[in-house]
Design a protein around this motif. Sequence first.
Motif, PDB file in Angstrom:
ATOM      1  N   LEU A  84     -24.794  53.203  17.608  1.00  0.00           N
ATOM      2  CA  LEU A  84     -25.424  52.604  16.429  1.00  0.00           C
ATOM      3  C   LEU A  84     -24.522  51.529  15.824  1.00  0.00           C
ATOM      4  N   GLU A  85     -23.216  51.752  15.854  1.00  0.00           N
ATOM      5  CA  GLU A  85     -22.288  50.741  15.359  1.00  0.00           C
ATOM      6  C   GLU A  85     -22.397  49.455  16.170  1.00  0.00           C
ATOM      7  N   LEU A  86     -22.529  49.575  17.482  1.00  0.00           N
ATOM      8  CA  LEU A  86     -22.712  48.390  18.324  1.00  0.00           C
ATOM      9  C   LEU A  86     -23.973  47.629  17.915  1.00  0.00           C
ATOM     10  N   ALA A  87     -25.048  48.362  17.648  1.00  0.00           N
ATOM     11  CA  ALA A  87     -26.292  47.713  17.224  1.00  0.00           C
ATOM     12  C   ALA A  87     -26.100  47.001  15.892  1.00  0.00           C
ATOM     13  N   ARG A  88     -25.372  47.629  14.975  1.00  0.00           N
ATOM     14  CA  ARG A  88     -25.112  47.004  13.668  1.00  0.00           C
ATOM     15  C   ARG A  88     -24.263  45.746  13.830  1.00  0.00           C
ATOM     16  N   LEU A  89     -23.208  45.839  14.628  1.00  0.00           N
ATOM     17  CA  LEU A  89     -22.327  44.683  14.841  1.00  0.00           C
ATOM     18  C   LEU A  89     -23.093  43.526  15.477  1.00  0.00           C
ATOM     19  N   ALA A  90     -23.933  43.842  16.447  1.00  0.00           N
ATOM     20  CA  ALA A  90     -24.714  42.792  17.103  1.00  0.00           C
ATOM     21  C   ALA A  90     -25.641  42.106  16.112  1.00  0.00           C
ATOM     22  N   THR A  91     -26.246  42.874  15.214  1.00  0.00           N
ATOM     23  CA  THR A  91     -27.118  42.298  14.193  1.00  0.00           C
ATOM     24  C   THR A  91     -26.328  41.415  13.239  1.00  0.00           C
ATOM     25  N   GLU A  92     -25.185  41.913  12.802  1.00  0.00           N
ATOM     26  CA  GLU A  92     -24.348  41.164  11.858  1.00  0.00           C
ATOM     27  C   GLU A  92     -23.857  39.846  12.437  1.00  0.00           C
ATOM     28  N   HIS A  93     -23.539  39.841  13.751  1.00  0.00           N
ATOM     29  CA  HIS A  93     -23.006  38.641  14.388  1.00  0.00           C
ATOM     30  C   HIS A  93     -24.086  37.767  15.020  1.00  0.00           C
ATOM     31  N   GLY A  94     -25.335  38.204  14.929  1.00  0.00           N
ATOM     32  CA  GLY A  94     -26.410  37.433  15.554  1.00  0.00           C
ATOM     33  C   GLY A  94     -26.318  37.401  17.071  1.00  0.00           C
ATOM     34  N   THR A  95     -25.804  38.494  17.645  1.00  0.00           N
ATOM     35  CA  THR A  95     -25.595  38.568  19.089  1.00  0.00           C
ATOM     36  C   THR A  95     -26.897  38.851  19.831  1.00  0.00           C
ATOM     37  N   VAL A  96     -27.230  37.998  20.766  1.00  0.00           N
ATOM     38  CA  VAL A  96     -28.348  38.295  21.663  1.00  0.00           C
ATOM     39  C   VAL A  96     -27.917  39.439  22.566  1.00  0.00           C
ATOM     40  N   ASN A  97     -28.707  40.502  22.633  1.00  0.00           N
ATOM     41  CA  ASN A  97     -28.257  41.677  23.384  1.00  0.00           C
ATOM     42  C   ASN A  97     -29.403  42.374  24.086  1.00  0.00           C
ATOM     43  N   GLY A  98     -29.076  42.975  25.226  1.00  0.00           N
ATOM     44  CA  GLY A  98     -30.054  43.717  25.999  1.00  0.00           C
ATOM     45  C   GLY A  98     -29.388  44.855  26.752  1.00  0.00           C
ATOM     46  N   VAL A  99     -30.160  45.882  27.049  1.00  0.00           N
ATOM     47  CA  VAL A  99     -29.667  47.073  27.742  1.00  0.00           C
ATOM     48  C   VAL A  99     -30.531  47.306  28.982  1.00  0.00           C
ATOM     49  N   VAL A 100     -29.905  47.668  30.082  1.00  0.00           N
ATOM     50  CA  VAL A 100     -30.620  47.911  31.336  1.00  0.00           C
ATOM     51  C   VAL A 100     -31.628  49.044  31.150  1.00  0.00           C
ATOM     52  N   HIS A 101     -32.897  48.731  31.349  1.00  0.00           N
ATOM     53  CA  HIS A 101     -33.997  49.704  31.329  1.00  0.00           C
ATOM     54  C   HIS A 101     -34.749  49.573  32.653  1.00  0.00           C
ATOM     55  N   ASP A 102     -34.027  49.698  33.753  1.00  0.00           N
ATOM     56  CA  ASP A 102     -34.523  49.298  35.064  1.00  0.00           C
ATOM     57  C   ASP A 102     -35.779  50.012  35.512  1.00  0.00           C
ATOM     58  N   LYS A 103     -35.941  51.283  35.131  1.00  0.00           N
ATOM     59  CA  LYS A 103     -37.069  52.053  35.666  1.00  0.00           C
ATOM     60  C   LYS A 103     -38.411  51.503  35.195  1.00  0.00           C
ATOM     61  N   LEU A 104     -38.427  50.831  34.049  1.00  0.00           N
ATOM     62  CA  LEU A 104     -39.676  50.248  33.570  1.00  0.00           C
ATOM     63  C   LEU A 104     -40.165  49.122  34.467  1.00  0.00           C
ATOM     64  N   TYR A 105     -39.278  48.589  35.299  1.00  0.00           N
ATOM     65  CA  TYR A 105     -39.603  47.444  36.141  1.00  0.00           C
ATOM     66  C   TYR A 105     -39.886  47.855  37.589  1.00  0.00           C
ATOM     67  N   LEU A 106     -39.929  49.153  37.847  1.00  0.00           N
ATOM     68  CA  LEU A 106     -40.172  49.629  39.201  1.00  0.00           C
ATOM     69  C   LEU A 106     -41.671  49.716  39.491  1.00  0.00           C
ATOM     70  N   PRO A 107     -42.069  49.583  40.754  1.00  0.00           N
ATOM     71  CA  PRO A 107     -43.499  49.527  41.091  1.00  0.00           C
ATOM     72  C   PRO A 107     -44.317  50.702  40.571  1.00  0.00           C
ATOM     73  N   GLY A 108     -43.796  51.923  40.724  1.00  0.00           N
ATOM     74  CA  GLY A 108     -44.565  53.084  40.291  1.00  0.00           C
ATOM     75  C   GLY A 108     -44.861  53.071  38.805  1.00  0.00           C
ATOM     76  N   LEU A 109     -43.848  52.733  38.005  1.00  0.00           N
ATOM     77  CA  LEU A 109     -44.060  52.723  36.562  1.00  0.00           C
ATOM     78  C   LEU A 109     -44.845  51.504  36.101  1.00  0.00           C
ATOM     79  N   LEU A 110     -44.779  50.406  36.858  1.00  0.00           N
ATOM     80  CA  LEU A 110     -45.647  49.272  36.553  1.00  0.00           C
ATOM     81  C   LEU A 110     -47.111  49.636  36.818  1.00  0.00           C
ATOM     82  N   LYS A 111     -47.363  50.407  37.864  1.00  0.00           N
ATOM     83  CA  LYS A 111     -48.720  50.898  38.126  1.00  0.00           C
ATOM     84  C   LYS A 111     -49.159  51.863  37.022  1.00  0.00           C
ATOM     85  N   LEU A 112     -48.228  52.712  36.568  1.00  0.00           N
ATOM     86  CA  LEU A 112     -48.548  53.634  35.485  1.00  0.00           C
ATOM     87  C   LEU A 112     -48.901  52.857  34.213  1.00  0.00           C
TER      88      LEU A 112
END
Length: 384
Positions: free
Chosen positions: A123-151
């Motif tokens: 949560l501190e990382l999220a707060r720091l990123a907001t305070e500094h205006g940091t563009v940020n992303g976290v790997v959520h790879d399974k959402l991009y897999l064929p089976g879950l795209l079909k789901l």
Amino acid sequence: MAERRIGIIVNGATGRMGYRQHLVRSLLAIQEQGGVELADGDRLVPDLLLVGRNEEKLRGVAEKHGLLNWTTDVDEALANDDYEVYFDALVTNLRVENLKKAIAAGKAIYTEKPTAETFEDALELARLATEHGTVNGVVHDKLYLPGLLKLRRLLEGGFFGEILSVRGEFGYWVYEGDWQAAQRPSWNYRSEDGGGIVADMFPHWNYVIEELFGRIEDVYAQTATHIGTRWDEKGEEYTATADDAAYGIFRLDGGTVVQMNSSWDVRVHRDELVEFQVDGTHGSAVVGLHSARIQPREATPKPVWNPDVKDGHDYYADWIEVPDNEPFDNGFKVQWEDFLRHYAEGRAYPYDFLSGARGVRLAEAGLTSAAEGRRVSLDPLTEA
């Protein structure tokens, strides 16, 4: 159409995930295809600066792939203004310090999960990123897999009606390391090194569940260290102190119940290493990382329970394979492309540090539930 360079620092380039999935199958593949096409027709081409702790391994990776820029000094890399994006694929217990450095250096950040070992740090990382205006992303790879795209396609098409429950099975047999080498690093089985299947997999289950089915309201979990003695990469015996199996029940906003079994001590008797069965009033689906099969209510058989007579019905034959309908690329690569497009086009990325923090919180809540034998509630978390 113009070609635009983007400098990316890849920290952890020699690690299992950093090298195989992110460097070779994602960033180098993006280079080879000529970059990422943006909305204005320009192509964004990665220029990579590799970072690692082992100079010999790092030099070997760089030479193998014809990469000229590498260093064992992360501070040196972060001070280089030619590289505007920082990616972290280190072991979890080294991540927070480096992400904080990257925030302070003004880099955009894309990172593996979990983002931290504790919810407080995440949560501190999220707060720091907001305070500094940091563009940020976290790997959520399974959402991009064929089976879950079909789901997702089934969900958006209203196939299920009201979703009643989701049951997930994940895992496989990881050898102990004595007479056959283990498929996973030994630190995964030491809690003091940030290991454990809850810390590893519950952040995955969090983003899959909340993105596809809804917000998790509470969790009840039982964990186990089924195999207490393992052998490390040097063949030396050690005591496994982290959980290697977890059995969780998640109740969602709206009443859907999700059950997830995660284990590194299970022999696979399913089509894929992870499968989800989604049951709804209008139909059901069984979804893996690549395949998806459905059974609408109109084609659902009508079994009758009779334990005294062998049931000759082929229940597998009642399911219909969901067609691909589109080509599917490597999930890690597709998410890299998605993140880079959002960054280059100035759009907020949805799978950010706050999403990562919710995943860490679920893991922490699961461990608390298992330790105290109770259900743990989770309040909405929409801002840092």
